[in-house]
Design a protein around this motif. Sequence first.
Motif, PDB file in Angstrom:
ATOM      1  N   PHE A 449     -15.991  -9.095 -33.805  1.00 47.03           N
ATOM      2  CA  PHE A 449     -15.115  -7.748 -34.217  1.00 47.03           C
ATOM      3  C   PHE A 449     -16.609  -6.725 -34.307  1.00 47.03           C
ATOM      4  CE2 PHE A 449     -13.978  -4.399 -37.081  1.00 47.03           C
ATOM      5  CZ  PHE A 449     -12.419  -4.374 -36.821  1.00 47.03           C
ATOM      6  N   ILE A 450     -18.001  -7.294 -34.367  1.00 46.68           N
ATOM      7  CA  ILE A 450     -18.951  -6.202 -34.461  1.00 46.68           C
ATOM      8  C   ILE A 450     -19.304  -5.744 -32.990  1.00 46.68           C
ATOM      9  CG2 ILE A 450     -21.597  -6.158 -34.650  1.00 46.68           C
ATOM     10  CD1 ILE A 450     -21.162  -8.043 -37.192  1.00 46.68           C
ATOM     11  N   LEU A 451     -19.189  -6.914 -31.988  1.00 46.93           N
ATOM     12  CA  LEU A 451     -19.445  -6.545 -30.643  1.00 46.93           C
ATOM     13  C   LEU A 451     -18.452  -5.707 -30.022  1.00 46.93           C
ATOM     14  CD1 LEU A 451     -20.772  -9.843 -29.409  1.00 46.93           C
ATOM     15  CD2 LEU A 451     -22.105  -7.823 -30.004  1.00 46.93           C
ATOM     16  N   SER A 452     -17.197  -5.854 -30.589  1.00 47.29           N
ATOM     17  CA  SER A 452     -16.073  -5.000 -30.048  1.00 47.29           C
ATOM     18  C   SER A 452     -16.365  -3.623 -30.260  1.00 47.29           C
ATOM     19  CB  SER A 452     -14.719  -5.327 -30.621  1.00 47.29           C
ATOM     20  OG  SER A 452     -14.843  -4.954 -31.963  1.00 47.29           O
ATOM     21  N   GLY A 453     -17.217  -3.353 -31.052  1.00 47.82           N
ATOM     22  CA  GLY A 453     -17.609  -1.709 -31.100  1.00 47.82           C
ATOM     23  C   GLY A 453     -18.202  -1.296 -29.891  1.00 47.82           C
TER      24      GLY A 453
END
Length: 493
Positions: A449-453
């Motif tokens: 989820f963090i990297l999807s930013g």
Amino acid sequence: MGKESLKKRKGEHKGGEDGQSIQSHVPQTMNLQKQVGLISGICMIVGTIIGSGIFVSPKSVLANVEAVGPCLTIWAACGVLATLGALCFAELGTMITKSGGEYPYLMEAFGPIPAFLFSWTSLLVTKPSSFAIISLSFAEYASAPFYPGCDPPQVVIKCLAAAAIVVITIVNSLSVKLGSYLQNFLTAAKMIIVTIIIVSGIVLLAQGKTENFKDSFKDSKISASSISLAFYNGLWAYDGWNQLNYITEELKNPYRNLPLSIIIGIPLVTVCYVLINISYFTVMTSTELLQSQAVAVTFGNRVLYPATWVVPLFVVFSTLGSANGTCFTAGRLVYVAGREGHMLKVLSYISVKRLTPAPAIIFYGAITIIYIIPGDIDTLINYFSFAVWIFYGLTVLALIVMRFTRKELKRPIRVPIIIPVIVTGVSVVLVLAPIISAPELAYLYCTLFILSGLIFYALFVHFKFSWAQKISEPITMHLQMLLEVVPEEEITE
């Protein structure tokens, strides 16, 4: 919040001259008054940190180490780590006096991508999960008296938590004054219940109730994974240790009062937390504490009879106060992100009638309700702590990096380099140890989820593709009409 407080800041500049700190460029008429002294700073720290955590985390910390001695040690160690982390943030806060929490520090040290990922993670992971944990804690304590001898059904807990989120969201969307009055009342209630539990525990100890402290390290479970997870739950109760540097501009003599407030305030909270846990163990064995659905309620039933209703009532007030404060501040974070172009533009709009950032607060409440549907408190705490300590570690690492890359910056508060090195090292251990020793899907989901930013950064911030803008424009238009909100500049003209 008056109209003057909504005036848009026209820009910021970096300190270009040697020996200058990086500051926001704010008109003289907008300068915040220095009204917060040492006592107020200490009260700010104590009032912000003490919330739902001390009524929820004792059970979770004990479950990971399985003995009284290591449990109390973890609570004290969490206080030391929070103090060291806060001192690092004090140096950053007086060196770079821009608003936005960790965002400007990461921006100055590492550039826009880590800063955006912090903003993205805060808006969609850490802040909503924090609000969800507090709301679920409120629901557990509010429902516990109606289910004596057994755990309340999950559907009851989740419905109560959702109701609390809706009410708090509405209150903060309607009126800033109403939200702040509610916060003052609930903060007073919080301190009353903490005092009741500590004084009761001291009285019981004086009466010789010490049998649960014998062989306190016997049968303990000590491993990298168990200690990290115990720290996750303990540090959840200390969350808020980094908040005081948000009001650096309002502190009288901040270069003296900021470090003093930290050095006095966080150890004071640590003493309170250790004494509260000791109070619990005076009337409950480790097994009984682990079996209790609501630890403070069990304590009240055994110590304060027939006034057992006092504990759940005041714990409910305390958790509601934490939830209200979280909603109040995090709603502003969503609002700022919308204004900076990192979220939908409508999230930076202001209610015409109420002068509140209503779209941001409603968005935040909606995301939080999504979190409580599948989540339980322990899973959410691990999820929250994993994400938040990634960025705490990166922010303290930024302090170390800027010691070498930004030597020209003025540092009114300068901590010994060993302190940020220790905090960064502990952050790495806290993030990696649970993944290596006891991997769970929650950590993978959080990382993804963090990297999807990065995808959203590329589409909406870096490249600003026209088709992405065209998708967001009709959404903004419809929400603007539905909520009766307008851009900030239209109110200040």
